[in-house]
Scaffold this motif. Sequence first.
Motif, PDB file in Angstrom:
ATOM      1  N   PRO A 310     -27.669 -12.669 -62.608  1.00  0.00           N
ATOM      2  CA  PRO A 310     -26.537 -12.379 -63.292  1.00  0.00           C
ATOM      3  C   PRO A 310     -26.853 -12.598 -64.755  1.00  0.00           C
ATOM      4  O   PRO A 310     -27.709 -12.944 -65.266  1.00  0.00           O
ATOM      5  N   LEU A 323     -24.000 -20.233 -62.492  1.00  0.00           N
ATOM      6  CA  LEU A 323     -24.258 -18.940 -62.397  1.00  0.00           C
ATOM      7  C   LEU A 323     -24.988 -18.708 -60.985  1.00  0.00           C
ATOM      8  O   LEU A 323     -24.865 -17.466 -60.311  1.00  0.00           O
ATOM      9  N   ASP A 327     -22.421 -17.117 -54.433  1.00  0.00           N
ATOM     10  CA  ASP A 327     -22.332 -15.827 -54.864  1.00  0.00           C
ATOM     11  C   ASP A 327     -23.220 -15.090 -55.861  1.00  0.00           C
ATOM     12  O   ASP A 327     -22.738 -14.560 -56.807  1.00  0.00           O
ATOM     13  N   ARG A 331     -21.911 -11.978 -57.837  1.00  0.00           N
ATOM     14  CA  ARG A 331     -21.859 -12.195 -59.370  1.00  0.00           C
ATOM     15  C   ARG A 331     -22.826 -11.294 -60.301  1.00  0.00           C
ATOM     16  O   ARG A 331     -22.394 -10.689 -61.305  1.00  0.00           O
ATOM     17  N   GLU A 334     -21.309  -7.972 -60.100  1.00  0.00           N
ATOM     18  CA  GLU A 334     -20.223  -7.696 -61.210  1.00  0.00           C
ATOM     19  C   GLU A 334     -20.571  -7.688 -62.505  1.00  0.00           C
ATOM     20  O   GLU A 334     -19.894  -6.843 -63.364  1.00  0.00           O
ATOM     21  N   ASP A 335     -21.888  -8.301 -62.909  1.00  0.00           N
ATOM     22  CA  ASP A 335     -22.214  -8.308 -64.381  1.00  0.00           C
ATOM     23  C   ASP A 335     -23.047  -6.789 -64.495  1.00  0.00           C
ATOM     24  O   ASP A 335     -23.347  -6.544 -65.901  1.00  0.00           O
ATOM     25  N   ARG A 347     -15.076 -10.666 -54.947  1.00  0.00           N
ATOM     26  CA  ARG A 347     -15.252 -11.245 -56.005  1.00  0.00           C
ATOM     27  C   ARG A 347     -16.102 -12.729 -56.171  1.00  0.00           C
ATOM     28  O   ARG A 347     -15.772 -13.278 -55.223  1.00  0.00           O
ATOM     29  N   ALA A 348     -16.748 -12.856 -56.976  1.00  0.00           N
ATOM     30  CA  ALA A 348     -17.231 -14.481 -57.392  1.00  0.00           C
ATOM     31  C   ALA A 348     -16.589 -15.211 -57.922  1.00  0.00           C
ATOM     32  O   ALA A 348     -15.731 -14.800 -58.788  1.00  0.00           O
ATOM     33  N   THR A 350     -15.251 -17.818 -60.398  1.00  0.00           N
ATOM     34  CA  THR A 350     -15.642 -17.953 -62.019  1.00  0.00           C
ATOM     35  C   THR A 350     -16.372 -19.348 -62.081  1.00  0.00           C
ATOM     36  O   THR A 350     -16.337 -20.359 -61.477  1.00  0.00           O
TER      37      THR A 350
END
Length: 397
Positions: A310, A323, A327, A331, A334-335, A347-348, A350
């Motif tokens: 991540p 982080l 997930d 994550r 997503e990055d 979705r991971a 937050t």
Amino acid sequence: MAASQSLPRSEICWLFGSTTVFCLISHREKCSGGCPSLSRLYLGHSSCFLCFSSPSLPVGSSNMDATKKLLQPSHISRGRIRPDEAVVLTLGKIRADVVGRHNLSLLAQIHQMGESKIIALRCIIPSIAILFQQLSGTTAINSYTPQIFSSLGFSTTSMALFATGIYGVVKFIVACITFVFVIESWGRKRTLIYGGLAQGLMMLWIGGYAGVHPNQGVVPETYVSVVAVYLYGVSFCLGWGFTPHVLGSEVAPGHLRPVVMSLSAGTSWLFTYVIAQVMPIMLERITYGTYLVFGVASFIMAAWVYFFIPETTGYPLEDIKYLFQKDIIVRSLEDAPGGWIFLGTRRASTVHELKVVNALSKDNSKEVWKDFKSHSDEKSVHVRSLRGSQKRDDHII
């Protein structure tokens, strides 16, 4: 603060030792002569005293006043929180991460590296990143550069100028640009991905060129190979040249950072030696396949970062642990650039959500919930008072 108080003794010893060993090795291999080695030795040792202190260092030694002085100029929130409250908040995070786990012995640190799967993962990532850095082929490209230039018919002096002079200047300039601009604007993840893909392409081209033109004849593709050498140097400095060291120091747990970074440094020197010894054998037996191996390895390391690492840019060191708490692959995607293709609707969680869950799972969950509720109640009362004052102003108007 004095320079001697700015760095832990272990880090100062590592900087002195690493620069000394590097210069001795380069001098023994006669890569650049004695004077450049001595200049590297001087610059490496002098840089030890230019390092700034971390706020976690005086916290570990229970020097809270020194920590507040370090936090005051650079860690004050520019929002609604007053400076003193921002400093106290950051100080609390650092203390929670360090206090009770500082001044651990070497055996205790090694034992705690296996405390949990998350801790073990964070401890092994720096060494894996450094291993991939050595597999990027920088030793191979440095070995093949003189052969490329000699195929163009340059004299010994000209070849040395291009191979060690201009190539080194290009890498130095790109490294400075990376440190100042790229690594913070692109982030750790993108620099490693883009750098790995670019240097992999350059390695495949050089390997293909060496396979198609084994006799080192001057052909149009030779000039493209010269450009590929410099583009590889640029790609390496943008990505896997320095970012693994930054990523490793951020990912490593604060209380285990000395032993984790020591293992990372040991991995670097071990595989530097191994590759330097294996390179002549590979060049003799598989010839151009050597560069294809390093090219494929560059794509593998880019894929590793894409799917499993991540982005750490923008997060405080005390929040990096969240982080890797849940997930991780989601994550990481997503990055990653274009990672939404693999995610779909997943979705991971937050970092803020994970922090709240972690706080509520502790023994003082009732107190934490009470603090959250009181904070929200105060905020709602403040909002209602603002609305009331606006209504009175409208009525007067």
